[in-house]
Scaffold this active site. Structure first.
Site, PDB file in Angstrom:
ATOM      1  N   GLU A 114       0.745  -1.161  -0.053  1.00  0.00           N
ATOM      2  CA  GLU A 114      -0.089   0.014  -0.020  1.00  0.00           C
ATOM      3  C   GLU A 114       0.733   1.256  -0.080  1.00  0.00           C
ATOM      4  O   GLU A 114       2.086   1.270   0.564  1.00  0.00           O
ATOM      5  CB  GLU A 114      -0.854   0.017   1.295  1.00  0.00           C
ATOM      6  CG  GLU A 114      -1.827   1.177   1.172  1.00  0.00           C
ATOM      7  CD  GLU A 114      -2.905   1.077   2.446  1.00  0.00           C
ATOM      8  OE1 GLU A 114      -3.331   1.918   2.986  1.00  0.00           O
ATOM      9  OE2 GLU A 114      -2.684  -0.080   3.127  1.00  0.00           O
TER      10      GLU A 114
ATOM     11  N   GLU B  76      -3.299  10.369   3.099  1.00  0.00           N
ATOM     12  CA  GLU B  76      -4.627  10.416   4.021  1.00  0.00           C
ATOM     13  C   GLU B  76      -4.585  11.796   4.684  1.00  0.00           C
ATOM     14  O   GLU B  76      -3.800  12.123   5.335  1.00  0.00           O
ATOM     15  CB  GLU B  76      -4.664   9.113   4.813  1.00  0.00           C
ATOM     16  CG  GLU B  76      -4.715   7.869   4.120  1.00  0.00           C
ATOM     17  CD  GLU B  76      -4.653   6.811   5.305  1.00  0.00           C
ATOM     18  OE1 GLU B  76      -5.635   6.096   5.429  1.00  0.00           O
ATOM     19  OE2 GLU B  76      -3.520   6.639   5.593  1.00  0.00           O
TER      20      GLU B  76
END
Length: 259
Positions: free
Chosen positions: A129, A133
């Protein structure tokens, strides 16, 4: 904190159980959201990612207006949750290259606006990943991170001048075999180059807005502020070594091959 969320993207129910293969696998693209191309994008609908998520993904929370993708978080009983939220993901998976998004995020404690890449056990692969964010408790910063085989703990918070929720900002990361570099509005803000901490598997691209009642130490206590919206003006992937695809691209303006 996201180390607690190895199930977070274990994720995306019926369709994600298929291998991450589809139209445009690994191919450079620019998405201006004149419409939602379902050959490229899958809309999450009808489930949540686990007990930590207080909303159910709903296709009703995904829309396009005047060339802008809008992902909404809305107080509305949906499934077994009291809120509905929006996410899209690519049907195909992508690897080394430049990932770019121009977006305006949602504010509010307990909210997460994200552009990230992910692959994992649901797809028959290890959990790799790469993240941008924005936690709505403090949208003056964006968190960058990467996971390798489910191992994270690489978080860094970097400033977003003027605030991620106040205007559109440009976020990009350049993923190469020996490093990842993250940029905010064309400025290099973080580099990861430890070989043991670099993902290697092709990943799907996600855009999502969601909330949590329980992840208070990371996302803050949840505030029900009514409907919140994350807006995305453009997202693009340029495969490593290919020419830039639009004038505002990082690939046009920055020597991404510089050591």
């Amino acid at each position: 904190m996201r180390q607690l969320l190895l199930a977070f993207l274990a994720i995306t129910a019926p369709l994600a159980a298929q291998a991450a293969e589809g139209a445009g696998n690994g191919t450079s693209f620019v998405e201006n959201f004149d419409r939602l191309d379902l050959k490229r994008w899958y809309v999450a609908d009808g489930w949540s990612n686990g007990d930590h998520q207080n909303c159910t993904w709903s296709k009703r929370q995904v829309g396009i207006s005047d060339g802008v993708l809008k992902l909404a978080f809305t107080p509305r009983k949906t499934g077994d949750r009291n809120f509905a939220c929006g996410e899209i993901q690519t049907n195909g998976a992508f690897r080394y290259g430049t990932y770019e998004v121009r977006m305006k995020t949602a504010a509010g404690s307990g909210m997460n606006s994200a552009m990230f890449t992910y692959i994992g056990p649901t797809h028959g692969k290890p959990h790799d990943e790469i993240d941008f964010e924005v936690l709505g408790k403090d949208p003056s910063k964006v968190q960058v991170n990467q996971y390798v085989s489910g191992e994270g703990r690489n978080e860094k918070l970097v400033e977003v001048p003027g605030g991620a929720e106040a205007a559109f900002n440009d976020y990009a990361f350049v993923w190469e075999p020996d490093r990842i570099r993250w940029y905010v509005n064309g400025t290099l803000v973080h580099t990861a180059d430890d070989p043991a901490r670099l993902p290697t598997h092709a990943q799907k691209i996600y855009l999502s807005l969601w909330g949590s009642d329980t992840l208070t130490s990371w996302m803050g206590p949840f505030e029900d502020l009514g409907t919140r919206t994350m807006e995305v003006d453009r997202i693009a992937f340029t495969a490593l070594g290919e020419e830039c695809q639009f004038p505002q691209s990082l690939v046009c303006g920055v020597d991404i091959s510089a050591r």
